[in-house]
Each structure stands twice: as structure tokens, then as C-alpha cells.
Design an enzyme around this catalytic site. Structure first.
Site, short mmCIF file in Angstrom:
data_model
loop_
_atom_site.label_atom_id
_atom_site.label_comp_id
_atom_site.label_asym_id
_atom_site.label_seq_id
_atom_site.Cartn_x
_atom_site.Cartn_y
_atom_site.Cartn_z
N ASP A 171 -17.65 -48.64 36.25
CA ASP A 171 -17.45 -50.54 36.63
C ASP A 171 -17.81 -51.55 35.55
O ASP A 171 -18.00 -51.44 34.52
CB ASP A 171 -19.13 -50.99 37.16
N ASN A 179 -16.34 -64.50 36.49
CA ASN A 179 -15.96 -65.12 37.25
C ASN A 179 -16.73 -66.19 38.14
O ASN A 179 -16.03 -67.74 37.72
CB ASN A 179 -15.69 -64.54 39.38
N ASP A 188 -9.04 -62.43 37.73
CA ASP A 188 -8.56 -60.88 38.45
C ASP A 188 -7.10 -60.47 37.21
O ASP A 188 -6.79 -59.86 37.12
CB ASP A 188 -7.42 -62.11 39.44
N GLU A 214 -14.82 -54.28 41.30
CA GLU A 214 -14.77 -54.65 39.91
C GLU A 214 -15.25 -52.46 39.38
O GLU A 214 -14.76 -52.23 38.58
CB GLU A 214 -15.67 -55.05 38.51
#
Length: 303
Positions: A171, A179, A188, A214
Site C-alpha cells: 500500500d 492527491n 495517477d 493504491e
């Protein structure tokens, strides 16, 4: 995928016709000249009455009869013609052609012939569709459904032969912060770069899948916990040292990893994922940027 999309992608969409009174020699010459697999057979009113393909010529060639080449197309052509429309789906057509043992199918639009497709073309298109369906469009690694299916296969193989196998859950640390700070496009881009590292770092027999967001999972066939631990640590160190360019920003990531291995007591592949996921949360709660393996082994490095 619809037939219209497949036809549009073809380099050559021309359909060549031949008269039923033509000879097999003439049919063979046309097939060779235009590099086709089949010809549509039409009558004097230009109505389709059959199809003659390479396969239809084989029996004449195999007979070694010197006059076989003068056999009429009408004597060997397939008369029961199944056609399709531009709106038909590739999957449906493959089923239809296999069910009726046909290798070429004409494409009609308002009863007018606009193309012809072979079972080879349809099969190739179907295989590409399957690859697209099985691949996460953002990261280009396996998505959840096929990954879990392959994990089950690897698990059963390892258990049947008594071979080692390890599974990891990975992770991205503080991904929401990335973000929120740099924007979702940058997030992304970070996931894409991470997936490239995963693909480059591991062996071709290793499985890499994006299970969502993620979160990724890794399967190491024929690999005990020690070997998988070394591979995970090498990856974790690589991710930490990599600077990712996203527009004018430079982003650095760290990842947390939970790692476990198959044992005689492991009941199913899903149990391995569950154990790896639990170890991932231990790694997260222990400060992140570390690999936590079965038995409490961990290595961390902060920057």
C-alpha cells in the site's frame, strides 16, 4: 467490441466475389492474388449464394487429380451462409461460428455486403478484449478478478507439489495526502510509476495485481518467505529513492508491505491474502515505509 469496430480497424476491408461457374483454379488465383482466406460466391443478380474458402480447395488439391483444378466453385462452396450485421458483438459471432463449424462470415448492412471476417480475426479480437478486461487501465497490471483467479491456481499448484509460495500486500503510504497536495492527476502518475517499478523489479513468473485504489498484491511462486522478503525490501528501497516528476512537482513515495508464505495449515489462497493484509496494517501502524513479514520481521527506513 462490435463488428463495425473490427472492420474499421482492418487494413483491407474489400470483399472479393466470384461466380459459381468459375473454376477452383480461378478461385485459387484470386485468393493468392488478394491474399484472402475466402471469396463470396454471387450469382448473376449479385446475390450471395455461398462462400468458397482455402479449406474448400484442400480436397481438390489432396486428390492429385489433374482435372481437379477445373472443378466448378459451385461444387465445393459452402451454400448455407450465415451472415452478421455491423452491430453484432465479437463474442456472439465466435460462439455462432464455432457452433456451426464455419471459418468465414460475411458482414451485411441493409442486406448489402460490406465485409467478411474470418474466425482467426475474431479470435484475435476476442483475445485482445480479454487482455483489456483483465488489465487495470491506469497501471497496466492485472486487475482484481484475474489476479485472484491466478492466485488460486498458483496456490493449488504449490500445495499439490509441496512447493513454497509467498504473498505480499503493498500500500502506498499517505496516498490521500499526495492527491490532496498535488491533485489526482499527479496521484495517477505516481501509481503508474509505481506499477512500472513493480513490473521491472520482479520475475516474469511473479504476479502483480492492483486490488483497488493504491493497494497492490504480489505473488512469488517457488519462493520462500526469506527470498520474497529480500525482493520486497529491494522494491521498498527502490520506491523510496525514486523521485517522480508530475508537471512541475517532484513526488517521492514510500510503501508499506505485509508478507506471508504458504504453510501446510493454509486452507485457501484467500487466507494468504488475509494474513498478508493483516501484516500490512501492522506495518502501517508501526510507522509505515517497512516490510512486515510473518513472525514479526520488519525493516524500515525513513527519509
Amino acid at each position: 467490441m462490435k463488428v463495425s469496430e473490427l472492420l474499421k480497424a482492418k487494413k483491407s476491408r474489400g470483399v472479393k466475389g466470384i461466380s459459381p461457374s468459375s473454376t477452383l483454379r480461378q478461385a485459387a488465383e484470386m485468393l493468392l492474388k488478394f491474399k484472402l482466406g475466402a471469396l463470396v460466391v454471387t450469382d448473376q443478380s449479385n446475390k450471395m449464394v455461398g462462400i468458397v474458402s482455402e479449406r474448400d480447395l484442400l480436397s481438390a488439391v489432396a486428390s492429385r487429380d489433374p482435372l481437379a483444378a477445373e472443378t466448378l466453385v459451385s461444387d465445393v462452396m459452402t451454400r448455407t451462409v450465415i451472415s452478421c450485421s455491423l452491430d453484432d458483438e465479437v463474442t456472439y459471432l465466435l460462439h455462432l461460428m464455432n457452433e456451426n463449424a464455419i471459418r468465414h462470415i460475411p458482414v451485411l448492412r441493409e442486406e448489402k455486403l460490406v465485409g467478411i471476417l474470418s474466425i482467426r480475426e475474431l479470435t484475435k479480437a476476442y483475445e485482445l478484449l480479454q487482455i483489456e478486461a483483465d488489465t487495470d487501465p491506469l497501471t497496466q497490471v492485472s486487475n482484481r478478478r484475474p489476479f485472484l483467479k491466478n492466485l488460486d491456481i498458483q496456490f493449488e499448484n504449490a500445495r499439490q507439489h509441496g512447493h513454497p509460495m509467498s504473498v505480499a500486500m503493498l500500500d502506498v503510504d499517505h496516498f490521500k495526502r499526495i492527491n490532496d497536495t498535488y491533485g489526482h492527476d499527479a496521484g495517477d502518475k505516481a501509481l503508474q510509476e509505481l506499477s512500472r517499478m513493480l513490473i521491472r523489479e520482479f520475475r516474469s513468473i511473479d504476479l502483480v495485481g492492483r486490488l483497488g485504489g493504491e493497494e497492490f498484491s504480489l505473488v512469488f511462486p517457488e519462493t520462500d518467505l526469506s527470498g520474497a522478503y529480500t525482493a520486497c525490501e529491494r522494491l521498498r528501497s527502490m520506491v523510496q529513492s525514486k523521485e517522480i516528476a508530475a508537471d512541475q512537482n517532484r513526488i517521492r513515495l514510500t510503501v508499506s508491505i505485509g508478507l506471508t508464505g504458504i504453510t501446510e495449515e493454509t486452507p485457501a489462497a484467500a487466507a494468504l491474502l488475509k494474513r498478508a493484509d493483516a501484516l500490512l496494517y501492522v506495518a502501517k501502524n508501526s510507522g509505515r515505509n517497512r516490510t512486515m513479514a510473518e513472525g514479526g520481521v520488519e525493516v524500515s527506513s525513513h527519509w
